[in-house]
Design a protein around this motif. Structure first.
Motif, PDB file in Angstrom:
ATOM      1  N   ILE A 181       0.849  -1.204   0.000  1.00 54.18           N
ATOM      2  CA  ILE A 181       0.000   0.000   0.000  1.00 54.18           C
ATOM      3  C   ILE A 181       0.874   1.240   0.000  1.00 54.18           C
ATOM      4  O   ILE A 181       0.628   2.186  -0.760  1.00 54.18           O
ATOM      5  CB  ILE A 181      -0.959  -0.006   1.209  1.00 54.18           C
ATOM      6  CG1 ILE A 181      -2.022  -1.079   1.022  1.00 54.18           C
ATOM      7  CG2 ILE A 181      -1.604   1.361   1.411  1.00 54.18           C
ATOM      8  CD1 ILE A 181      -2.856  -1.337   2.260  1.00 54.18           C
ATOM      9  N   ALA A 210      -7.728   2.179   1.498  1.00 51.23           N
ATOM     10  CA  ALA A 210      -6.818   1.029   1.591  1.00 51.23           C
ATOM     11  C   ALA A 210      -6.149   0.989   2.961  1.00 51.23           C
ATOM     12  O   ALA A 210      -6.088  -0.066   3.600  1.00 51.23           O
ATOM     13  CB  ALA A 210      -5.779   1.085   0.479  1.00 51.23           C
ATOM     14  N   ARG A 211      -5.652   2.135   3.426  1.00 48.04           N
ATOM     15  CA  ARG A 211      -5.011   2.194   4.745  1.00 48.04           C
ATOM     16  C   ARG A 211      -6.020   1.891   5.850  1.00 48.04           C
ATOM     17  O   ARG A 211      -5.721   1.175   6.811  1.00 48.04           O
ATOM     18  CB  ARG A 211      -4.361   3.562   4.962  1.00 48.04           C
ATOM     19  CG  ARG A 211      -3.043   3.730   4.228  1.00 48.04           C
ATOM     20  CD  ARG A 211      -2.303   4.979   4.674  1.00 48.04           C
ATOM     21  NE  ARG A 211      -3.039   6.210   4.399  1.00 48.04           N
ATOM     22  CZ  ARG A 211      -3.066   6.833   3.234  1.00 48.04           C
ATOM     23  NH1 ARG A 211      -2.378   6.354   2.227  1.00 48.04           N
ATOM     24  NH2 ARG A 211      -3.760   7.938   3.075  1.00 48.04           N
ATOM     25  N   CYS A 241      -8.851   0.111   5.639  1.00 46.98           N
ATOM     26  CA  CYS A 241      -9.199  -1.314   5.605  1.00 46.98           C
ATOM     27  C   CYS A 241      -8.061  -2.165   6.170  1.00 46.98           C
ATOM     28  O   CYS A 241      -8.301  -3.117   6.910  1.00 46.98           O
ATOM     29  CB  CYS A 241      -9.505  -1.770   4.173  1.00 46.98           C
ATOM     30  SG  CYS A 241     -11.119  -1.251   3.559  1.00 46.98           S
ATOM     31  N   ALA A 242      -6.827  -1.805   5.842  1.00 45.74           N
ATOM     32  CA  ALA A 242      -5.676  -2.558   6.354  1.00 45.74           C
ATOM     33  C   ALA A 242      -5.593  -2.450   7.874  1.00 45.74           C
ATOM     34  O   ALA A 242      -5.328  -3.448   8.559  1.00 45.74           O
ATOM     35  CB  ALA A 242      -4.391  -2.061   5.709  1.00 45.74           C
ATOM     36  N   MET A 277     -11.813  -7.177   3.173  1.00 46.13           N
ATOM     37  CA  MET A 277     -10.961  -7.612   2.060  1.00 46.13           C
ATOM     38  C   MET A 277     -11.544  -7.195   0.717  1.00 46.13           C
ATOM     39  O   MET A 277     -10.809  -6.813  -0.190  1.00 46.13           O
ATOM     40  CB  MET A 277     -10.726  -9.119   2.138  1.00 46.13           C
ATOM     41  CG  MET A 277      -9.833  -9.503   3.306  1.00 46.13           C
ATOM     42  SD  MET A 277      -9.562 -11.277   3.365  1.00 46.13           S
ATOM     43  CE  MET A 277      -9.149 -11.490   5.091  1.00 46.13           C
ATOM     44  N   MET A 302     -10.770  -3.579   0.435  1.00 46.30           N
ATOM     45  CA  MET A 302      -9.354  -3.399   0.103  1.00 46.30           C
ATOM     46  C   MET A 302      -9.118  -3.641  -1.382  1.00 46.30           C
ATOM     47  O   MET A 302      -8.377  -2.902  -2.034  1.00 46.30           O
ATOM     48  CB  MET A 302      -8.519  -4.364   0.944  1.00 46.30           C
ATOM     49  CG  MET A 302      -7.046  -4.321   0.635  1.00 46.30           C
ATOM     50  SD  MET A 302      -6.287  -2.767   1.074  1.00 46.30           S
ATOM     51  CE  MET A 302      -6.234  -2.970   2.821  1.00 46.30           C
ATOM     52  N   THR A 303      -9.751  -4.660  -1.926  1.00 42.73           N
ATOM     53  CA  THR A 303      -9.604  -4.959  -3.353  1.00 42.73           C
ATOM     54  C   THR A 303     -10.142  -3.800  -4.189  1.00 42.73           C
ATOM     55  O   THR A 303      -9.524  -3.396  -5.179  1.00 42.73           O
ATOM     56  CB  THR A 303     -10.334  -6.266  -3.711  1.00 42.73           C
ATOM     57  OG1 THR A 303      -9.783  -7.322  -2.922  1.00 42.73           O
ATOM     58  CG2 THR A 303     -10.188  -6.598  -5.178  1.00 42.73           C
ATOM     59  N   ALA A 317      -7.759  -0.917  -4.083  1.00 46.27           N
ATOM     60  CA  ALA A 317      -6.537  -1.179  -4.848  1.00 46.27           C
ATOM     61  C   ALA A 317      -6.709  -0.819  -6.313  1.00 46.27           C
ATOM     62  O   ALA A 317      -5.746  -0.433  -6.978  1.00 46.27           O
ATOM     63  CB  ALA A 317      -6.149  -2.649  -4.724  1.00 46.27           C
ATOM     64  N   VAL A 349      -4.125  -9.211  -1.252  1.00 46.08           N
ATOM     65  CA  VAL A 349      -5.422  -9.401  -0.602  1.00 46.08           C
ATOM     66  C   VAL A 349      -5.970 -10.787  -0.940  1.00 46.08           C
ATOM     67  O   VAL A 349      -6.513 -11.476  -0.069  1.00 46.08           O
ATOM     68  CB  VAL A 349      -6.430  -8.302  -1.008  1.00 46.08           C
ATOM     69  CG1 VAL A 349      -7.805  -8.581  -0.424  1.00 46.08           C
ATOM     70  CG2 VAL A 349      -5.935  -6.933  -0.565  1.00 46.08           C
TER      71      VAL A 349
END
Length: 121
Positions: free
Chosen positions: A57, A70-71, A73-74, A95, A98-99, A102, A112
């Motif tokens: 990321i 993204a951050r 969700c991570a 997830m 996150m996808t 991305a 992921v």
């Protein structure tokens, strides 16, 4: 509700002996896929995969569709996977988020996908 031959019927829905719901005369189960088994992976494996995901990321931040998502969700994934009994529905949702964040960055999406596979999603 009626019972017949080891099956329970609720209107057009039949609940088989293994609690798989079947609608009408169909033999296709609906609801949870009985072939999918969520696993409890080794915490070290999950930590390593999350560290790699966070690295990717950061590395690809300028190319991500939504770096903030993204951050976020991570971070939520890290928090949830640290629990003794993580919520698999929440993990799956995070997830997928996150996808989406991305976008077209394959390295992040692949990371992921590995994490999803680790949990049996």
């Amino acid at each position: 509700m009626n019972e017949y031959n080891g099956n329970t019927f609720h209107g057009d829905v039949r609940i088989t002996g293994d609690n798989s719901p079947i609608v009408g005369g169909s033999h296709n189960a609906v609801g949870a896929n009985p072939a999918v088994h969520h696993v409890s992976p080794e915490p070290a494996d999950v930590s390593q995969q999350l560290a790699e995901l966070l690295r990717l990321i950061t590395e690809h931040e300028q190319r991500l569709d939504d770096p903030e998502a993204a951050r976020s969700c991570a971070a939520a994934l890290s928090e949830e996977t640290a629990k003794v009994k993580p919520d698999h529905g929440l993990l799956r949702t995070l997830m997928f988020g996150m996808t989406a964040a991305a976008g077209s960055v394959g390295a992040v999406a692949e990371s992921v996908a590995k994490l999803r596979q680790t949990f049996g999603f």
